[in-house]
Design an enzyme around this catalytic site. Sequence first.
Site, PDB file in Angstrom:
ATOM      1  N   ARG A 144       0.719  -1.177   0.022  1.00 16.62           N
ATOM      2  CA  ARG A 144       0.223   0.073   0.205  1.00 16.62           C
ATOM      3  C   ARG A 144       0.952   1.152  -0.019  1.00 16.62           C
ATOM      4  O   ARG A 144       1.890   1.234   0.389  1.00 16.62           O
ATOM      5  CB  ARG A 144      -0.731   0.003   1.097  1.00 16.62           C
ATOM      6  CG  ARG A 144      -1.826  -1.203   1.325  1.00 16.62           C
ATOM      7  CD  ARG A 144      -2.653  -1.239   2.662  1.00 16.62           C
ATOM      8  NE  ARG A 144      -3.396  -2.408   2.914  1.00 16.62           N
ATOM      9  CZ  ARG A 144      -3.156  -3.509   3.372  1.00 16.62           C
ATOM     10  NH1 ARG A 144      -1.848  -3.414   4.187  1.00 16.62           N
ATOM     11  NH2 ARG A 144      -4.068  -4.521   3.496  1.00 16.62           N
ATOM     12  N   LYS A 168      -2.161  -2.542   8.013  1.00 19.42           N
ATOM     13  CA  LYS A 168      -3.005  -2.154   8.607  1.00 19.42           C
ATOM     14  C   LYS A 168      -3.194  -2.868  10.159  1.00 19.42           C
ATOM     15  O   LYS A 168      -2.651  -4.033  10.075  1.00 19.42           O
ATOM     16  CB  LYS A 168      -4.476  -2.683   7.955  1.00 19.42           C
ATOM     17  CG  LYS A 168      -4.605  -1.630   6.659  1.00 19.42           C
ATOM     18  CD  LYS A 168      -6.039  -1.742   5.960  1.00 19.42           C
ATOM     19  CE  LYS A 168      -6.142  -1.008   4.892  1.00 19.42           C
ATOM     20  NZ  LYS A 168      -7.643  -1.201   4.344  1.00 19.42           N
ATOM     21  N   HIS A 238      -2.858   2.689  -5.873  1.00 20.08           N
ATOM     22  CA  HIS A 238      -3.250   1.563  -5.404  1.00 20.08           C
ATOM     23  C   HIS A 238      -3.491   0.547  -6.781  1.00 20.08           C
ATOM     24  O   HIS A 238      -3.793  -0.547  -6.736  1.00 20.08           O
ATOM     25  CB  HIS A 238      -4.431   1.836  -4.847  1.00 20.08           C
ATOM     26  CG  HIS A 238      -5.068   1.066  -3.852  1.00 20.08           C
ATOM     27  ND1 HIS A 238      -4.338   0.881  -2.643  1.00 20.08           N
ATOM     28  CD2 HIS A 238      -6.021   0.113  -3.592  1.00 20.08           C
ATOM     29  CE1 HIS A 238      -4.630  -0.181  -1.898  1.00 20.08           C
ATOM     30  NE2 HIS A 238      -5.813  -0.544  -2.427  1.00 20.08           N
ATOM     31  N   ARG A 241      -1.034  -2.035  -7.107  1.00 19.41           N
ATOM     32  CA  ARG A 241      -1.002  -2.918  -6.111  1.00 19.41           C
ATOM     33  C   ARG A 241      -2.095  -3.935  -6.548  1.00 19.41           C
ATOM     34  O   ARG A 241      -1.940  -5.150  -6.498  1.00 19.41           O
ATOM     35  CB  ARG A 241      -1.784  -2.425  -5.034  1.00 19.41           C
ATOM     36  CG  ARG A 241      -2.366  -3.229  -3.973  1.00 19.41           C
ATOM     37  CD  ARG A 241      -2.456  -2.624  -2.412  1.00 19.41           C
ATOM     38  NE  ARG A 241      -3.507  -3.357  -1.401  1.00 19.41           N
ATOM     39  CZ  ARG A 241      -2.763  -4.149  -0.508  1.00 19.41           C
ATOM     40  NH1 ARG A 241      -1.384  -4.169  -0.631  1.00 19.41           N
ATOM     41  NH2 ARG A 241      -3.494  -4.901   0.285  1.00 19.41           N
ATOM     42  N   HIS A 264      -3.810  -9.137   3.428  1.00 21.50           N
ATOM     43  CA  HIS A 264      -5.042  -9.195   3.741  1.00 21.50           C
ATOM     44  C   HIS A 264      -5.385 -10.026   5.034  1.00 21.50           C
ATOM     45  O   HIS A 264      -4.704 -10.965   4.827  1.00 21.50           O
ATOM     46  CB  HIS A 264      -6.088  -9.775   2.512  1.00 21.50           C
ATOM     47  CG  HIS A 264      -5.867  -8.932   1.335  1.00 21.50           C
ATOM     48  ND1 HIS A 264      -6.508  -9.300   0.022  1.00 21.50           N
ATOM     49  CD2 HIS A 264      -5.947  -7.263   1.306  1.00 21.50           C
ATOM     50  CE1 HIS A 264      -6.408  -8.267  -0.682  1.00 21.50           C
ATOM     51  NE2 HIS A 264      -6.134  -6.848  -0.038  1.00 21.50           N
ATOM     52  N   TYR A 273      -9.822 -10.460  -7.104  1.00 25.27           N
ATOM     53  CA  TYR A 273      -8.933 -10.446  -8.140  1.00 25.27           C
ATOM     54  C   TYR A 273      -9.279 -11.620  -9.185  1.00 25.27           C
ATOM     55  O   TYR A 273      -8.825 -11.667 -10.252  1.00 25.27           O
ATOM     56  CB  TYR A 273      -7.557 -10.485  -7.720  1.00 25.27           C
ATOM     57  CG  TYR A 273      -7.137  -9.492  -6.940  1.00 25.27           C
ATOM     58  CD1 TYR A 273      -6.887  -7.971  -7.648  1.00 25.27           C
ATOM     59  CD2 TYR A 273      -6.970  -9.255  -5.425  1.00 25.27           C
ATOM     60  CE1 TYR A 273      -6.535  -6.976  -6.921  1.00 25.27           C
ATOM     61  CE2 TYR A 273      -6.644  -8.212  -4.829  1.00 25.27           C
ATOM     62  CZ  TYR A 273      -6.380  -6.863  -5.606  1.00 25.27           C
ATOM     63  OH  TYR A 273      -6.143  -5.769  -4.744  1.00 25.27           O
TER      64      TYR A 273
END
Length: 292
Positions: A144, A168, A238, A241, A264, A273
């Site tokens: 990210r 995150k 992004h 990514r 994730h 995806y």
Amino acid sequence: MDLFFKYLQYEKRYSPHTLTSYHTDLGQFAEYLKEVYQLTDPAEADHAIIRSWILSLVQKHLEARSINRKIACLRSYYKFLLAQQRISVNPMLRIRPPKASKKLPGFVLEEPFNNLLDSFTFEDNFEGHRDKLILEFLYGTGMRLSELLGIEHPDIDLHARTVRVLGKGNKERIIPINDSLYFSLETYLAAKKTLNADNNSQKLLVTTKARPLYPKFVYRVVKKYIGMITTSEHSSPHVLRHSFATHLLNKGADLNAIKDLLGHASLAATQVYTHNSIDKLKSIFEKAHPKA
């Protein structure tokens, strides 16, 4: 509200981006309560009042994804108030979020972008080496933007060819560095030594004045170079990514491995995806199936 945001920051460890969004959302809700219902304390809002605010957002044609984020903010807020015994009943219990249409992530085509990295002549100076490294990092690791800007020199292990990133929820992960990224990194580090040596910043990516890069700077760099290979509106960091994940999946990479590389929390976030790869599957089917 201050206690609520401290709770999100220090106990839940929400990202700065989410905290900023929640500040905006809760502020807008407070303004609505004051303007429409003359309420100064959100704790006094009931189910009907909250529902009326959500309906007003729908009538303003706000995207379902944005509305759902605001609902998520209120869910967290009233759950916090309930735990703090500020309220006795959670007014969010019967609130249902609007269904959001699935928006497939945009990506750049593999061949043109790799031709850009391999064949385009970047300027042979610090700026040119830095620009290429930005593209190599985003596309070569799938990290990210916030993770890229957070990289410090100790996070890079050139011997093991890995980079450590903080994702995150302050979750740390190790991502391998490919050959192309490795050589771009070596070239950049050599060029960086020519900058102001008095600067003590540990950040890997810096300006010509040796100051840490910032989000808008990276956006401009990515838009500049992606604009050379496509007229698509997809030109944000992004997107690289998304391209990283899509191209890996097209090459047969395991979905769980892509999930771990992207950082994730669940496989559901990575499965989006697979939709981007349907054209690739159709192509293989048409070439291989005897009835195609």
